[in-house]
Scaffold this active site. Structure first.
Site, PDB file in Angstrom:
ATOM      1  N   SER A 113       0.891  -1.071   0.429  1.00 21.17           N
ATOM      2  CA  SER A 113       0.378   0.119   0.133  1.00 21.17           C
ATOM      3  C   SER A 113       0.913   1.040  -0.129  1.00 21.17           C
ATOM      4  CB  SER A 113      -1.020  -0.334   1.423  1.00 21.17           C
ATOM      5  OG  SER A 113      -0.596   0.134   2.621  1.00 21.17           O
ATOM      6  N   GLU A 167       1.526   5.572   1.059  1.00 22.21           N
ATOM      7  CA  GLU A 167       1.000   6.982   1.134  1.00 22.21           C
ATOM      8  C   GLU A 167       1.417   8.490   0.001  1.00 22.21           C
ATOM      9  OE1 GLU A 167       1.145   7.662   5.468  1.00 22.21           O
ATOM     10  OE2 GLU A 167       1.935   8.954   5.285  1.00 22.21           O
ATOM     11  N   PHE A 174      12.449  13.417  10.179  1.00 20.80           N
ATOM     12  CA  PHE A 174      11.423  13.882  10.490  1.00 20.80           C
ATOM     13  C   PHE A 174      11.853  12.457  10.777  1.00 20.80           C
ATOM     14  CE2 PHE A 174       9.937  12.771   5.573  1.00 20.80           C
ATOM     15  CZ  PHE A 174       9.829  14.684   5.274  1.00 20.80           C
ATOM     16  N   HIS A 176       3.322  -1.009   4.103  1.00 24.99           N
ATOM     17  CA  HIS A 176       2.872   0.418   3.526  1.00 24.99           C
ATOM     18  C   HIS A 176       4.303   1.114   3.692  1.00 24.99           C
ATOM     19  CE1 HIS A 176      -0.184   3.633   3.420  1.00 24.99           C
ATOM     20  NE2 HIS A 176       0.692   3.794   5.094  1.00 24.99           N
ATOM     21  N   ASP A 178      -0.239  15.628  14.866  1.00 26.70           N
ATOM     22  CA  ASP A 178       0.896  15.863  15.254  1.00 26.70           C
ATOM     23  C   ASP A 178       0.605  17.753  15.710  1.00 26.70           C
ATOM     24  OD1 ASP A 178       2.473  14.632  15.076  1.00 26.70           O
ATOM     25  OD2 ASP A 178       2.830  14.878  12.833  1.00 26.70           O
TER      26      ASP A 178
END
Length: 288
Positions: free
Chosen positions: A7, A9, A210, A259, A101
Site C-alpha cells: 500500500s 501513502e 523526520f 506500506h 501532530d
C-alpha cells in the site's frame, strides 16, 4: 521469497504543480495493484480540506481503494465525525485514525475543548458508526511522548480493542526493530495485523529530520553509508539497495504486507517493489 502485498501513502497537493505530481505518482504506482492508498493530514489539521479533496478525486478517478487520514487536532468531536461522514458519503470507508501532530510551534498536543482527547476515543467513535474499516499507527521505536517502556504497545492494544482492525507502523531502519516490536505485541495478546511502514530514502537529511521528530532510531552505520554515498554520488543506488534489503529481510521474517511512505515521489518506491518481485498489472497502466 513471495512478493508482498503493498500500500502507498500520499500527501495532499497544495498547488497546481503538486496536483500534477500527485497524479503522476498515482499513475506510476497504481499498476502495482496496491491493497489501498492513503492520503495524509498535515500537522495541526492544516490540510483538512486538501485531504478531503484529494481523497474524493482519487476515489472517483483512480480505481484504487482509498483510505483517508483523520486526526483529533484542532476540531471538535462533531466536526471530526462530520468529516468522516463526508468521506463515507463519497464512498470512502477506510480511515487511518491518528491523534495527529500538533501545529508547528505548539510544543505538544492539546485536545480541542470539545474534541477527542486521544486516538482511542476517535477510534471508538468511528467504530460505533459501523461504517468504516479503521487502521491506526504503531511505534516500533518508542514514541517521543511514551511515558514508559511498553507504553506504545499499551496504546496500540487500546486502539485495537476500541475497534481498529490493523496497525501501520512508523518507519524504522532495521528489520530487528520491527521483529522485536512484533514479538512484544504478540506477547501482549495483540493479534491484529501489523504492517511495517517503509520510508524509501529520497533525501537522507530530510529523513533524519523526520526520524528525530517521530523517535525513529538512526543507526550509525546507515548515517556513515549515506555520507560516503554522497561523496561518491551514489545516494540513489544506496537508497534503493538499503530499502530493498530491509523489505526482503522483513518478508523473510514472515511479513506479507508493506506500506510505503512515498512523499509523492514514486520512482524509488516503484524500483524497490520491482526488486521485491512485484509485477505491474498492465490493465492498470492507464489508470487515469
Amino acid at each position: 521469497m513471495s512478493a508482498p502485498r503493498v500500500s502507498f501513502e500520499f500527501f495532499p497537493p497544495k498547488s497546481l504543480e503538486a496536483s500534477f505530481r500527485l497524479w503522476d505518482t498515482v499513475q506510476v504506482l497504481a499498476p502495482l495493484s496496491p491493497r489501498f492508498v492513503s492520503v495524509t493530514y498535515g500537522a495541526g489539521g492544516t490540510t483538512r480540506e486538501l485531504t478531503r479533496d484529494a481523497v474524493g478525486t482519487l476515489h472517483k478517478h483512480s480505481g484504487l481503494d482509498v483510505a483517508a487520514h483523520l486526526t483529533c487536532v484542532n476540531a471538535s468531536k462533531a466536526e471530526t465525525l462530520a468529516i468522516a461522514e463526508g468521506f463515507a458519503e463519497a464512498g470512502v470507508t477506510q480511515i487511518v485514525a491518528l491523534r495527529g501532530d500538533p501545529p508547528k510551534g505548539a510544543g505538544g498536543f492539546t485536545p480541542h475543548p470539545e474534541g477527542f482527547a486521544s486516538s482511542v476515543e476517535l477510534v471508538e467513535s468511528l467504530a460505533a458508526t459501523g461504517r468504516f474499516k479503521i487502521r491506526v499507527g504503531a511505534y516500533p521505536d518508542p514514541h517521543p511522548e511514551a511515558g514508559h517502556d511498553g507504553a506504545d504497545i499499551d496504546w496500540l492494544k487500546r486502539k485495537i480493542d476500541a475497534g481498529a482492525s490493523e496497525a501501520i507502523t512508523q518507519f524504522f531502519f532495521e528489520p530487528e526493530t520491527f521483529f522485536r516490536f512484533r514479538d512484544r505485541c504478540e506477547k501482549a495478546g495483540l493479534d491484529a495485523p501489523i504492517t511495517p511502514g517503509i520510508m524509501p530514502i529520497e533525501n537522507w537529511d530530510g529523513v533524519k529530520r523526520f526520524a528525530k521528530g517521530c523517535g525513529a532510531v538512526i543507526p550509525d552505520w546507515l548515517d556513515r553509508a549515506f555520507e560516503k554515498a554522497r561523496r561518491d554520488g551514489r545516494e540513489d543506488l544506496l537508497a534503493t539497495a538499503v530499502c530493498s534489503e530491509l523489505c526482503s529481510k522483513l518478508i523473510d521474517g514472515g511479513v506479507e504486507t508493506l506500506h510505503f511512505y512515498t512523499l509523492n515521489r514514486p520512482e524509488l518506491t516503484r524500483d524497490v517493489c520491482f526488486a521485491l518481485g512485484l509485477k505491474p498489472d498492465l490493465q492498470l497502466e492507464n489508470v487515469a
